[in-house]
Design an enzyme around this catalytic site. Structure first.
Site, mmCIF file in Angstrom:
data_model
loop_
_atom_site.group_PDB
_atom_site.id
_atom_site.type_symbol
_atom_site.label_atom_id
_atom_site.label_comp_id
_atom_site.label_asym_id
_atom_site.label_seq_id
_atom_site.Cartn_x
_atom_site.Cartn_y
_atom_site.Cartn_z
ATOM 1 N N GLY A 15 -1.596 1.688 -1.605
ATOM 2 C CA GLY A 15 -2.505 1.134 -2.999
ATOM 3 C C GLY A 15 -2.866 1.784 -3.821
ATOM 4 N N ASP A 58 -12.711 -4.715 -1.126
ATOM 5 C CA ASP A 58 -12.220 -6.803 -1.285
ATOM 6 C C ASP A 58 -13.356 -6.929 0.065
ATOM 7 O OD1 ASP A 58 -11.205 -8.993 -2.030
ATOM 8 O OD2 ASP A 58 -9.889 -8.589 -0.084
HETATM 9 P P1 IMP Z 1 -10.518 -5.206 2.496
HETATM 10 O O1 IMP Z 1 -9.864 -4.646 3.716
HETATM 11 O O2 IMP Z 1 -10.721 -6.095 2.645
HETATM 12 O O3 IMP Z 1 -11.639 -4.456 1.545
HETATM 13 O O4 IMP Z 1 -9.230 -5.016 1.272
HETATM 14 C C1 IMP Z 1 -8.555 -3.807 0.955
HETATM 15 C C2 IMP Z 1 -7.602 -4.626 0.399
HETATM 16 O O5 IMP Z 1 -6.506 -5.083 0.465
HETATM 17 C C3 IMP Z 1 -6.799 -3.040 -0.910
HETATM 18 O O6 IMP Z 1 -6.974 -1.957 -0.733
HETATM 19 C C4 IMP Z 1 -5.585 -4.555 -1.041
HETATM 20 O O7 IMP Z 1 -3.906 -3.773 -0.396
HETATM 21 C C5 IMP Z 1 -6.007 -5.563 -0.663
HETATM 22 N N1 IMP Z 1 -6.036 -6.394 -1.337
HETATM 23 C C6 IMP Z 1 -7.638 -7.456 -1.950
HETATM 24 N N2 IMP Z 1 -7.569 -7.894 -2.796
HETATM 25 C C7 IMP Z 1 -6.291 -7.272 -4.005
HETATM 26 C C8 IMP Z 1 -6.062 -7.708 -4.791
HETATM 27 O O8 IMP Z 1 -6.917 -8.524 -5.344
HETATM 28 N N3 IMP Z 1 -4.363 -7.551 -5.385
HETATM 29 C C9 IMP Z 1 -3.598 -6.479 -3.995
HETATM 30 N N4 IMP Z 1 -4.449 -6.383 -3.141
HETATM 31 C C10 IMP Z 1 -5.653 -6.895 -2.487
HETATM 32 MG MG MG Z 2 -4.114 -1.375 0.180
#
Ligand code: IMP
Ligand code: MG
Length: 194
Positions: free
Chosen positions: A43, A103
């Site tokens: 990403g 996120d």
């Molecule tokens: P976390 O571990 O929940 O903080 O998630 C991070 C990962 O979730 C990011 O690197 C994204 O790959 C994915 N992600 C979270 N929200 C979105 C979104 O709105 N669009 C696309 N990918 C997302």
């Molecule tokens: Mg990602």
């Protein structure tokens, strides 16, 4: 691809302005220190490559890849490493971990812990988007470009089912796009998260 976008949240001029501001902050903090930038793939590839070209300071680049979403539509809550730099490239270094979006915070929390254990001198986090309302663990980014509301976004590196990473702006997806899809396997992120 464009037809699947409901609303543009950050267009190309807004992204350029945000990046310049963020770069100025990073230059202030890292001037005179050796830096290793570690983008989390896939990403952050677009964000990281734009950002490093705005940093006129000595730096090295190491990539790691992980996935926080398994097969299906709901986050597994578990972060799996897919590949990781040689520890010798991290030992004693000032690490700037770069991700597309913060996120729940699980990815950065897990990965920054692993990098500290690998012997990094200093580990800081830098994200393009910060979805503040979704945080599930105790982690805040040291640097961020934009705060974003709690909608599923794509573009500028962010995907849905592996697609849309090449859009040059950040947009929200039309709900028909993901309500029609039944198999989301392979996506890094998913709009139907719990
Ligand atoms: P976390 O571990 O929940 O903080 O998630 C991070 C990962 O979730 C990011 O690197 C994204 O790959 C994915 N992600 C979270 N929200 C979105 C979104 O709105 N669009 C696309 N990918 C997302
Ligand atoms: Mg990602």
């Amino acid at each position: 691809m464009k037809d699947d976008i409901e609303r543009v949240l950050f267009d190309e001029p807004a992204i350029r302005t945000g990046l310049r501001k963020l770069a100025a902050e990073l230059i202030r903090i890292y001037r005179g220190r050796e830096l290793t930038v570690v983008p989390i793939l896939n990403g952050s590839c677009v964000f990281a490559s734009d950002l490093i070209r705005l940093l006129p300071i000595p730096l090295t680049l190491e990539f790691l890849a992980c996935e926080s979403y398994g097969d299906g539509t709901v986050s597994s809550g578990e972060v799996k490493l897919k590949f990781f730099p040689e520890p010798v490239t991290l030992e004693g270094r000032n690490i700037l971990l770069v991700d597309d979006i913060l996120d729940t915070g699980r990815t950065l929390k897990t990965v920054s812990g692993i990098i500290r254990e690998a012997g990094a001198a200093d580990v800081r986090t830098c994200v393009f988007l910060d979805k503040v309302e979704r945080r599930a663990v105790d982690l805040e980014a040291d640097f961020r470009c934009f705060e974003v509301e709690d909608v599923f976004v794509v573009g500028y590196g962010l995907d849905y089912a592996g697609r849309y990473r090449n859009l040059p702006y950040i947009g929200s997806l039309r709900s028909e796009v993901y309500s029609d899809a039944h198999d989301h396997a392979g996506t890094d992120g998913d709009p139907e998260r719990s």
